[in-house]
Design a protein around this motif. Structure first.
Motif, short mmCIF file in Angstrom:
data_model
loop_
_atom_site.label_atom_id
_atom_site.label_comp_id
_atom_site.label_asym_id
_atom_site.label_seq_id
_atom_site.Cartn_x
_atom_site.Cartn_y
_atom_site.Cartn_z
N LEU A 178 0.77 -1.23 0.14
CA LEU A 178 0.08 0.02 -0.05
C LEU A 178 0.79 1.36 -0.07
CD1 LEU A 178 -2.83 -1.13 2.66
CD2 LEU A 178 -2.92 -0.76 0.03
N SER A 179 2.20 1.29 0.21
CA SER A 179 2.83 2.38 0.39
C SER A 179 3.65 2.90 -0.95
CB SER A 179 3.89 2.37 1.71
OG SER A 179 4.80 1.31 1.42
N LYS A 180 4.14 3.83 -0.76
CA LYS A 180 4.85 4.59 -1.96
C LYS A 180 6.13 3.72 -2.19
CE LYS A 180 2.38 8.84 -2.11
NZ LYS A 180 2.55 10.22 -2.14
N LYS A 181 6.40 3.41 -3.64
CA LYS A 181 7.53 2.50 -3.77
C LYS A 181 8.69 3.45 -4.11
CE LYS A 181 5.52 -1.43 -3.56
NZ LYS A 181 4.16 -0.98 -3.39
N GLU A 182 8.23 4.77 -4.73
CA GLU A 182 9.50 5.66 -5.12
C GLU A 182 10.08 6.49 -4.04
OE1 GLU A 182 5.18 7.72 -5.62
OE2 GLU A 182 6.30 5.71 -5.92
N THR A 183 9.60 6.34 -2.89
CA THR A 183 10.00 7.08 -1.80
C THR A 183 10.25 6.24 -0.68
OG1 THR A 183 7.90 7.73 -0.46
CG2 THR A 183 8.53 9.23 -2.49
N SER A 184 11.03 6.58 0.25
CA SER A 184 11.09 5.79 1.64
C SER A 184 10.86 6.60 2.90
CB SER A 184 12.58 5.16 1.55
OG SER A 184 13.46 6.28 1.49
N ASN A 185 9.83 7.49 2.53
CA ASN A 185 9.54 8.28 3.66
C ASN A 185 8.82 7.73 4.69
OD1 ASN A 185 10.56 10.64 2.24
ND2 ASN A 185 8.40 11.15 1.59
N LEU A 186 9.10 8.19 6.06
CA LEU A 186 8.43 7.45 7.31
C LEU A 186 7.80 8.90 7.84
CD1 LEU A 186 7.90 5.18 9.00
CD2 LEU A 186 10.11 5.92 10.45
N TYR A 187 6.63 8.68 8.43
CA TYR A 187 6.00 9.98 9.16
C TYR A 187 6.00 9.47 10.59
CZ TYR A 187 5.10 11.98 4.67
OH TYR A 187 5.29 12.28 3.21
N LYS A 188 5.80 10.62 11.36
CA LYS A 188 5.69 10.63 12.76
C LYS A 188 4.65 11.56 13.17
CE LYS A 188 8.39 12.12 16.20
NZ LYS A 188 9.49 12.23 17.15
N ILE A 189 3.56 11.16 13.69
CA ILE A 189 2.43 11.96 14.10
C ILE A 189 2.40 11.88 15.71
CG2 ILE A 189 0.48 10.36 14.18
CD1 ILE A 189 -1.15 12.76 13.08
N GLN A 190 2.19 13.16 16.33
CA GLN A 190 2.34 13.45 17.89
C GLN A 190 1.29 14.22 18.35
OE1 GLN A 190 6.11 15.79 17.39
NE2 GLN A 190 6.98 14.43 19.01
N PHE A 191 0.73 13.43 19.30
CA PHE A 191 -0.47 14.18 19.93
C PHE A 191 0.02 14.79 21.24
CE2 PHE A 191 -2.26 11.22 16.80
CZ PHE A 191 -3.32 11.61 16.11
N HIS A 192 -0.10 15.87 21.54
CA HIS A 192 0.32 16.60 22.72
C HIS A 192 -1.10 16.89 23.48
CE1 HIS A 192 4.65 17.01 21.85
NE2 HIS A 192 4.31 15.72 21.84
N ASN A 193 -1.39 16.53 24.81
CA ASN A 193 -2.46 17.14 25.44
C ASN A 193 -2.01 18.13 26.46
OD1 ASN A 193 -4.84 15.65 24.01
ND2 ASN A 193 -4.11 13.80 25.23
N VAL A 194 -2.10 19.50 26.30
CA VAL A 194 -1.68 20.68 27.09
C VAL A 194 -2.55 20.96 28.12
CG1 VAL A 194 -0.50 22.82 26.73
CG2 VAL A 194 -0.43 21.02 24.80
N LYS A 195 -1.79 21.16 29.24
CA LYS A 195 -2.66 21.89 30.43
C LYS A 195 -3.13 23.17 29.84
CE LYS A 195 0.61 20.18 34.01
NZ LYS A 195 1.86 20.60 34.75
N PRO A 196 -4.67 23.22 30.11
CA PRO A 196 -5.31 24.37 29.51
C PRO A 196 -4.47 25.76 29.68
CG PRO A 196 -6.87 22.85 30.55
CD PRO A 196 -5.42 22.52 30.89
N GLU A 197 -3.94 25.90 30.80
CA GLU A 197 -3.51 27.11 31.12
C GLU A 197 -2.17 27.65 30.73
OE1 GLU A 197 -2.55 24.22 34.56
OE2 GLU A 197 -4.14 24.91 33.29
N CYS A 198 -1.68 26.25 30.03
CA CYS A 198 -0.24 26.33 29.40
C CYS A 198 -0.32 26.40 27.90
CB CYS A 198 0.59 25.37 30.17
SG CYS A 198 0.72 25.29 31.68
N LEU A 199 -1.25 26.45 27.26
CA LEU A 199 -1.52 26.05 25.94
C LEU A 199 -0.79 27.26 25.12
CD1 LEU A 199 -2.42 24.38 23.25
CD2 LEU A 199 -4.38 25.87 23.33
N ASP A 200 -0.90 28.47 25.46
CA ASP A 200 -0.19 29.71 24.67
C ASP A 200 1.28 29.61 25.04
OD1 ASP A 200 -2.79 30.61 23.90
OD2 ASP A 200 -2.81 32.17 25.50
N ALA A 201 1.81 29.21 26.21
CA ALA A 201 3.04 29.08 26.39
C ALA A 201 3.74 28.01 25.71
CB ALA A 201 3.27 28.82 28.01
N TYR A 202 3.06 26.95 25.50
CA TYR A 202 3.45 25.73 24.79
C TYR A 202 3.72 26.09 23.23
CZ TYR A 202 3.10 21.31 22.42
OH TYR A 202 3.36 20.37 21.43
#
Length: 277
Positions: free
Chosen positions: A56-80
């Motif tokens: 299913l993946s692309k043969k012409e590239t060898s790209n790997l992807y990383k997805i990150q989900f960060h749940n931030v303290k509400p009061e810290c979102l702007d600083a984050y």
């Protein structure tokens, strides 16, 4: 002395025993015959020599992807966000690190106070390990992680490959909103999902809304992420409704919905540093 019709109870039991055994045998034979007959119409799975990731993946590239989900303290979102926008572009622009920022967002609708980051590693797993080893020696990044940890409630990530039939996620000018639709599939159904979407993606290209399609390799498995871009929520509504008026789109939905265990939609707003604006 004459007996009643049918004989004594003992005689009836004696006669019924062989008849019952014969009946059971015939029933067993019919079940076997039915199973054999039905087996002629059961789909036979051909043995494969390749994993679905290879198919299913692309043969012409060898790209790997990383997805990150960060749940931030509400009061810290702007600083984050400020801290992220200060440090991550340095990694993106440093040619010594074989990684690129694909997109950075805050979730607008969906899980609140959340940041989502998508990275590309050009060169696959060797590039990922090279980058990780170098980051262990990067004092600025280590300090960033230490400061960031004070702002987080939780975090998780996945390593992904991109579907061969999806668009390459390239930088976009904005303003746009982005929708990340996440599908958790039943184990063993990834090939069927890919076969259907390989035909269906053409129905979602007119407004250039298709950004990228990925499936998980490490982390939670049998997870698919589709990333879409729209000008606004009204544009999203109109674009999705237009797809239903195209012959063939309904077939894709009909065949893929039974493959899904769970699905989720996030509407996301790009951060200032995101190449996808």
């Amino acid at each position: 002395m004459a007996t009643r019709a049918g004989g004594s109870p003992a005689l009836r039991r004696l006669l019924r025993g062989p008849c019952l055994a014969l009946s059971r045998a015939r029933g067993y034979s019919r079940d076997n015959e039915g199973s054999w007959f039905r087996s002629l119409f059961v789909h036979k799975v051909d043995p494969r020599t390749d994993a679905h990731s290879t198919l299913l993946s692309k043969k012409e590239t060898s790209n790997l992807y990383k997805i990150q989900f960060h749940n931030v303290k509400p009061e810290c979102l702007d600083a984050y966000n400020s801290l992220t926008e200060e440090v991550l572009p340095n990694l993106h622009s440093d040619t010594d690190y074989p990684c690129d920022l694909v997109g950075n967002w805050n979730t607008w609708y969906g899980e609140q106070d959340q940041a989502v980051h998508l990275w590309r590693f050009s060169g696959g797993y060797p590039a990922l390990m090279d980058c990780m080893n170098k980051l262990k020696q990067n004092k600025e990044y280590l300090e960033f992680r230490k400061e960031r940890s004070k702002m987080l409630l939780s975090r998780r990530n996945q390593l992904l490959l991109e579907f061969s039939f999806w668009n390459e996620p390239l930088p976009r000018v904005g303003p746009n909103i982005y929708e990340l639709r996440t599908y958790k599939l039943k184990p063993g159904t990834m090939i069927e999902w890919g076969n259907n979407w390989a035909r269906a993606i053409k129905y979602r290209q007119k407004n250039q809304e298709a950004v990228g399609g990925f499936f998980s390799q490490i982390g939670e498995l049998y997870v698919v992420h589709h990333l879409w871009a729209y000008k606004d929520l009204q544009s999203r509504e109109e674009t999705r409704n237009a797809a239903w008026r195209k012959r063939g789109w309904d077939e894709n939905v009909y065949y893929t919905v039974p493959l899904v265990r769970n699905m989720e939609s996030r509407i996301m707003i790009p951060l200032k540093i995101s190449p996808l604006q």
